[in-house]
Write a protein that holds these residues in place. Structure first.
Motif, PDB file in Angstrom:
ATOM      1  N   ALA A   1       0.491  -1.220   0.316  1.00 39.53           N
ATOM      2  CA  ALA A   1      -0.282  -0.562  -0.003  1.00 39.53           C
ATOM      3  C   ALA A   1       1.342   0.852   0.110  1.00 39.53           C
ATOM      4  O   ALA A   1       2.365   0.850   0.012  1.00 39.53           O
ATOM      5  CB  ALA A   1      -0.666  -0.238   0.874  1.00 39.53           C
ATOM      6  N   LYS A   2       0.114   2.329   0.135  1.00 45.79           N
ATOM      7  CA  LYS A   2       0.627   3.349   0.275  1.00 45.79           C
ATOM      8  C   LYS A   2       0.677   4.714   0.460  1.00 45.79           C
ATOM      9  O   LYS A   2       0.610   5.389   1.320  1.00 45.79           O
ATOM     10  CB  LYS A   2       0.524   4.750  -1.105  1.00 45.79           C
ATOM     11  N   ASP A   3       0.675   3.643   2.675  1.00 47.17           N
ATOM     12  CA  ASP A   3       0.968   4.484   3.367  1.00 47.17           C
ATOM     13  C   ASP A   3       2.037   6.084   3.781  1.00 47.17           C
ATOM     14  O   ASP A   3       1.762   6.093   4.857  1.00 47.17           O
ATOM     15  CB  ASP A   3       0.950   3.192   5.076  1.00 47.17           C
ATOM     16  N   THR A   4       2.878   5.763   3.121  1.00 53.30           N
ATOM     17  CA  THR A   4       3.506   7.129   3.500  1.00 53.30           C
ATOM     18  C   THR A   4       3.342   8.261   2.867  1.00 53.30           C
ATOM     19  O   THR A   4       3.593   9.016   3.634  1.00 53.30           O
ATOM     20  CB  THR A   4       5.113   6.889   2.623  1.00 53.30           C
ATOM     21  N   ILE A   5       1.884   8.089   2.002  1.00 55.41           N
ATOM     22  CA  ILE A   5       1.620   9.117   1.077  1.00 55.41           C
ATOM     23  C   ILE A   5       0.414   9.452   2.223  1.00 55.41           C
ATOM     24  O   ILE A   5      -0.238   9.943   2.761  1.00 55.41           O
ATOM     25  CB  ILE A   5       1.674   8.880   0.207  1.00 55.41           C
TER      26      ILE A   5
ATOM     27  N   PHE B   1       2.182 -19.111  10.333  1.00 54.13           N
ATOM     28  CA  PHE B   1       3.151 -19.245   9.463  1.00 54.13           C
ATOM     29  C   PHE B   1       3.983 -19.628   9.488  1.00 54.13           C
ATOM     30  O   PHE B   1       4.596 -20.608   7.944  1.00 54.13           O
ATOM     31  CB  PHE B   1       2.666 -17.649   9.264  1.00 54.13           C
ATOM     32  N   GLU B   2       4.908 -19.805   9.892  1.00 53.52           N
ATOM     33  CA  GLU B   2       6.146 -21.102  10.889  1.00 53.52           C
ATOM     34  C   GLU B   2       5.779 -21.859  10.238  1.00 53.52           C
ATOM     35  O   GLU B   2       6.663 -22.787   9.577  1.00 53.52           O
ATOM     36  CB  GLU B   2       6.048 -20.401  11.672  1.00 53.52           C
ATOM     37  N   LYS B   3       4.409 -22.970  11.246  1.00 53.18           N
ATOM     38  CA  LYS B   3       4.833 -23.830  10.626  1.00 53.18           C
ATOM     39  C   LYS B   3       4.064 -24.187   8.892  1.00 53.18           C
ATOM     40  O   LYS B   3       4.346 -25.826   8.352  1.00 53.18           O
ATOM     41  CB  LYS B   3       3.063 -23.991  11.259  1.00 53.18           C
ATOM     42  N   ALA B   4       3.856 -23.561   8.696  1.00 50.96           N
ATOM     43  CA  ALA B   4       2.776 -23.439   6.318  1.00 50.96           C
ATOM     44  C   ALA B   4       4.486 -23.356   5.940  1.00 50.96           C
ATOM     45  O   ALA B   4       4.485 -23.444   4.898  1.00 50.96           O
ATOM     46  CB  ALA B   4       2.629 -22.494   6.102  1.00 50.96           C
ATOM     47  N   GLY B   5       5.873 -22.921   6.769  1.00 52.40           N
ATOM     48  CA  GLY B   5       6.626 -22.419   5.648  1.00 52.40           C
ATOM     49  C   GLY B   5       6.950 -21.254   5.501  1.00 52.40           C
ATOM     50  O   GLY B   5       7.708 -20.822   4.322  1.00 52.40           O
ATOM     51  N   ALA B   6       5.710 -20.264   5.137  1.00 53.79           N
ATOM     52  CA  ALA B   6       5.402 -19.135   4.488  1.00 53.79           C
ATOM     53  C   ALA B   6       5.814 -17.549   5.517  1.00 53.79           C
ATOM     54  O   ALA B   6       5.760 -17.887   6.727  1.00 53.79           O
ATOM     55  CB  ALA B   6       3.799 -19.081   4.262  1.00 53.79           C
ATOM     56  N   ARG B   7       5.745 -17.167   4.338  1.00 53.96           N
ATOM     57  CA  ARG B   7       6.033 -15.138   5.262  1.00 53.96           C
ATOM     58  C   ARG B   7       5.397 -14.870   4.553  1.00 53.96           C
ATOM     59  O   ARG B   7       4.717 -14.392   4.006  1.00 53.96           O
ATOM     60  CB  ARG B   7       7.396 -15.410   4.669  1.00 53.96           C
ATOM     61  N   TYR B   8       4.884 -13.230   6.037  1.00 60.47           N
ATOM     62  CA  TYR B   8       3.688 -12.648   5.627  1.00 60.47           C
ATOM     63  C   TYR B   8       4.775 -11.071   5.120  1.00 60.47           C
ATOM     64  O   TYR B   8       5.719 -10.638   6.797  1.00 60.47           O
ATOM     65  CB  TYR B   8       2.864 -11.909   6.423  1.00 60.47           C
ATOM     66  N   ARG B   9       4.865 -10.043   3.880  1.00 58.52           N
ATOM     67  CA  ARG B   9       5.423  -9.373   4.205  1.00 58.52           C
ATOM     68  C   ARG B   9       4.580  -7.972   3.510  1.00 58.52           C
ATOM     69  O   ARG B   9       3.745  -8.059   2.758  1.00 58.52           O
ATOM     70  CB  ARG B   9       6.641  -9.366   2.647  1.00 58.52           C
ATOM     71  N   TYR B  10       4.788  -7.015   4.471  1.00 58.88           N
ATOM     72  CA  TYR B  10       4.606  -5.797   3.635  1.00 58.88           C
ATOM     73  C   TYR B  10       5.216  -5.108   3.405  1.00 58.88           C
ATOM     74  O   TYR B  10       6.591  -4.753   3.771  1.00 58.88           O
ATOM     75  CB  TYR B  10       4.106  -4.730   5.477  1.00 58.88           C
ATOM     76  N   MET B  11       4.816  -3.971   2.088  1.00 60.30           N
ATOM     77  CA  MET B  11       6.279  -3.347   0.863  1.00 60.30           C
ATOM     78  C   MET B  11       5.518  -2.388   1.086  1.00 60.30           C
ATOM     79  O   MET B  11       3.645  -2.405   0.905  1.00 60.30           O
ATOM     80  CB  MET B  11       6.397  -4.073   0.311  1.00 60.30           C
ATOM     81  N   LEU B  12       5.916  -1.174   0.212  1.00 61.99           N
ATOM     82  CA  LEU B  12       5.195  -0.047  -0.492  1.00 61.99           C
ATOM     83  C   LEU B  12       5.156  -0.395  -1.664  1.00 61.99           C
ATOM     84  O   LEU B  12       5.756  -1.515  -2.439  1.00 61.99           O
ATOM     85  CB  LEU B  12       6.188   1.033  -0.723  1.00 61.99           C
ATOM     86  N   ILE B  13       3.522   0.033  -1.731  1.00 65.48           N
ATOM     87  CA  ILE B  13       3.321  -0.515  -3.421  1.00 65.48           C
ATOM     88  C   ILE B  13       4.141  -0.538  -4.755  1.00 65.48           C
ATOM     89  O   ILE B  13       4.176  -1.574  -5.380  1.00 65.48           O
ATOM     90  CB  ILE B  13       1.667   0.146  -3.531  1.00 65.48           C
ATOM     91  N   ASP B  14       4.815  -0.122  -4.349  1.00 67.14           N
ATOM     92  CA  ASP B  14       5.231   0.576  -5.765  1.00 67.14           C
ATOM     93  C   ASP B  14       6.682  -0.434  -5.655  1.00 67.14           C
ATOM     94  O   ASP B  14       7.694  -1.107  -6.401  1.00 67.14           O
ATOM     95  CB  ASP B  14       6.685   1.745  -6.284  1.00 67.14           C
ATOM     96  N   ASP B  15       7.946  -0.429  -4.464  1.00 69.00           N
ATOM     97  CA  ASP B  15       8.510  -1.587  -3.866  1.00 69.00           C
ATOM     98  C   ASP B  15       7.959  -3.531  -3.999  1.00 69.00           C
ATOM     99  O   ASP B  15       8.712  -3.841  -4.852  1.00 69.00           O
ATOM    100  CB  ASP B  15       9.000  -1.561  -2.577  1.00 69.00           C
ATOM    101  N   ALA B  16       6.599  -2.793  -4.086  1.00 65.00           N
ATOM    102  CA  ALA B  16       6.403  -4.461  -4.227  1.00 65.00           C
ATOM    103  C   ALA B  16       6.366  -4.723  -5.600  1.00 65.00           C
ATOM    104  O   ALA B  16       6.649  -5.875  -6.362  1.00 65.00           O
ATOM    105  CB  ALA B  16       4.597  -4.895  -3.825  1.00 65.00           C
ATOM    106  N   VAL B  17       5.711  -3.697  -6.332  1.00 64.21           N
ATOM    107  CA  VAL B  17       5.320  -4.060  -8.035  1.00 64.21           C
ATOM    108  C   VAL B  17       6.664  -3.996  -8.595  1.00 64.21           C
ATOM    109  O   VAL B  17       7.485  -4.801  -9.686  1.00 64.21           O
ATOM    110  CB  VAL B  17       5.682  -2.580  -8.576  1.00 64.21           C
ATOM    111  N   ALA B  18       7.823  -3.625  -8.069  1.00 64.04           N
ATOM    112  CA  ALA B  18       9.583  -3.835  -8.634  1.00 64.04           C
ATOM    113  C   ALA B  18       9.652  -5.122  -8.198  1.00 64.04           C
ATOM    114  O   ALA B  18      11.026  -6.121  -8.797  1.00 64.04           O
ATOM    115  CB  ALA B  18      10.315  -2.691  -7.916  1.00 64.04           C
ATOM    116  N   GLN B  19       9.415  -5.412  -7.098  1.00 63.35           N
ATOM    117  CA  GLN B  19       9.566  -6.695  -6.431  1.00 63.35           C
ATOM    118  C   GLN B  19       9.416  -8.649  -7.217  1.00 63.35           C
ATOM    119  O   GLN B  19      10.037  -8.978  -6.933  1.00 63.35           O
ATOM    120  CB  GLN B  19       9.651  -6.816  -5.150  1.00 63.35           C
ATOM    121  N   ILE B  20       8.284  -7.657  -7.363  1.00 66.13           N
ATOM    122  CA  ILE B  20       7.182  -8.872  -8.553  1.00 66.13           C
ATOM    123  C   ILE B  20       8.172  -8.997  -9.744  1.00 66.13           C
ATOM    124  O   ILE B  20       7.785 -10.616 -10.054  1.00 66.13           O
ATOM    125  CB  ILE B  20       6.140  -8.449  -8.378  1.00 66.13           C
ATOM    126  N   MET B  21       8.769  -8.140 -10.037  1.00 67.59           N
ATOM    127  CA  MET B  21       9.184  -8.763 -11.446  1.00 67.59           C
ATOM    128  C   MET B  21      10.720  -9.266 -11.301  1.00 67.59           C
ATOM    129  O   MET B  21      11.599  -9.475 -12.408  1.00 67.59           O
ATOM    130  CB  MET B  21       9.383  -6.892 -12.297  1.00 67.59           C
TER     131      MET B  21
END
Ligand code: NAP
Ligand code: MG
Length: 397
Positions: free
Chosen positions: A209-213, A236-256
């Motif tokens: 999301a864009k919580d900075t703005i 989450f730990e049991k499932a071997g999965a992780r929750y991550r919060y990112m700024l939306i523009d960072d998420a877009v860059a990371q997904i690529m």
């Protein structure tokens, strides 16, 4: 011998090219093999207009009653459509209406086919997108500001007490203004739906999301996600999965740069836009599936694409078309498989999974529509027409 599907499925018919495909899927792939009790609602443009859009509301309520539905793509009318279909008015988006009745979350997941390599080289596993299906600009009020004046945001507490008033803008001349909202209840059930989906699939959950703005509106979404995911840290730990919060523009860059295999939770507008990007990146909109899941466990399956209007006009002219029916087929198989699970009729679920496997195999063996033929590796010289593809699937069933 036909397999009997025990309980009803709510069927919502739709518009244009997808309506043509819809009928072919039923006639060629389903009716010869299944005995289905379909509760039919015609969401075609004309019938929505004739019923003053009541049919859309009735169809959504039917999904509440029967738990499983399947929907064909439908026109969301704009000014051009109002003229084209001589509509009484520009009716609201049927998907918007249905989503607000079911208060659900839309999950979109691409169908992975070996010979259709993703446009993004790093993508190896499906990227699922969880789109918040309530509020923001989809449930907003807008106003065209005619000239100079003050736009204000006013809140009047139902319990009495002081009104809150904020100045949005002191207009010096004409402009536009919009008021949008969301509710804690909806955001919380959205975050829970995403967490359940991620834990079910044992995959990472990303939220951007864009919580900075937007230090209040977007920040509230982040707060709710952090709380809900935090409360289920052990799972989450049991499932071997992780929750991550990112700024939306960072998420877009990371997904690529990512390999895929995660659920990307998106606010309503981000999900609308990013699901189209992810779908195209995985090959074609025709390979993207979509399901609306309500907090009460009601499911509505559909293809992520629209009514494929351009192809429909070719079809009307009598020209051959090569429209991809895969996502529409998977909408049906999704609903049938879910019905089988809820009814505890494994033979019904098995039929749906077999149909899906056949569709994937046929593409991998080189029979596919034009949208896929253009991007397949190795190259495919001759693509299948709309009906030819469905006939090939029917022949193998
Ligand atoms: P669209 O129907 O998704 O099609 C856009 C373009 O994407 C098509 O012209 C086609 O490209 C390609 N495409 C999409 N699905 C395809 C498929 N199954 N097989 C082959 N190619 C496919 O979007 P649109 O034309 O912008 O919208 C048409 C109508 O659909 C609008 O009235 C809109 O309101 C509605 N819509 C409904 C939904 C829904 O009900 N869920 C969703 C989105 C849009 P080429 O022309 O290059 O072949
Ligand atoms: Mg979209």
């Amino acid at each position: 011998m036909a397999i009997t599907v025990k309980n009803p499925i709510v069927e919502m018919d739709g518009d244009e090219m997808t309506r043509i495909i819809w009928k072919m899927i039923k006639d060629k792939l389903l009716f010869p093999h299944l005995t289905l009790d379909l509760r039919y609602y015609d969401l075609g443009m004309k019938h929505r207009d004739d019923t003053d859009d009541k049919v859309t509301i009735d169809a959504a309520n039917a999904v509440k009653e029967y738990s499983v539905g399947v929907k064909c793509a439908t026109i969301t009318p704009n000014a051009a459509r109002v003229k084209e279909y001589s509509l009484k008015q520009a009716w609201k988006s049927p998907n918007g209406t249905i989503r607000s009745i079911l208060d659900g979350t839309v999950f979109r997941k691409p169908i992975i086919v070996k010979n259709i390599p993703p446009a993004v080289r790093s993508w190896k596993k499906p990227i699922s997108i969880g789109r918040h299906a309530y509020g923001d600009i989809y449930k907003s009020v807008e106003f065209k500001v005619p000239g100079a004046g003050t736009a204000e945001l006013v809140f009047t507490p139902a319990a009495g007490g002081e009104r809150v008033s904020l100045t949005i803008h002191e207009f010096k001349g004409p402009g536009v203004v919009m008021g949008m909202h969301n509710t804690e209840k909806s955001i919380r059930s959205f975050s829970r739906a995403c967490i359940n989906y991620a834990l079910g699939e044992k995959c990472d959950l990303w939220f951007g999301a864009k919580d900075t703005i937007s230090k209040t509106y977007h920040a509230f979404f982040k707060e709710v996600f952090d709380q809900e995911a935090g409360a289920r840290k052990a799972e989450f730990e049991k499932a071997g999965a992780r929750y991550r919060y990112m700024l939306i523009d960072d998420a877009v860059a990371q997904i690529m740069k990512a390999e895929g295999g995660m659920l990307w939770a998106c606010m309503n507008y981000d999900g609308d836009v990013m699901s189209d990007m992810v779908a195209s990146g995985f090959g074609s909109l025709g390979l993207m599936t979509s399901v609306l899941v309500s907090p009460e466990g009601k499911y509505l399956y559909e293809a992520a694409h629209g009514t494929v209007m351009r192809h429909y006009y070719e079809y009307l002219k009598g020209n051959p078309t090569s429209t991809n029916s895969v996502a529409s087929i998977f909408a049906w198989t999704g609903a049938i498989a879910r019905r089988g699970e809820l009814d505890k009729t494994p033979e019904v679920t098995a039929f749906a999974r077999r149909l899906e496997a056949i569709v994937v195999k046929i593409i991998e063996d080189g029979t596919m529509t034009k949208d896929l033929a253009a991007i397949a590796e190795p190259k495919v010289q001759k693509y299948a027409l709309t009906e030819e593809f469905l006939d090939a699937v029917a022949a193998r069933l």
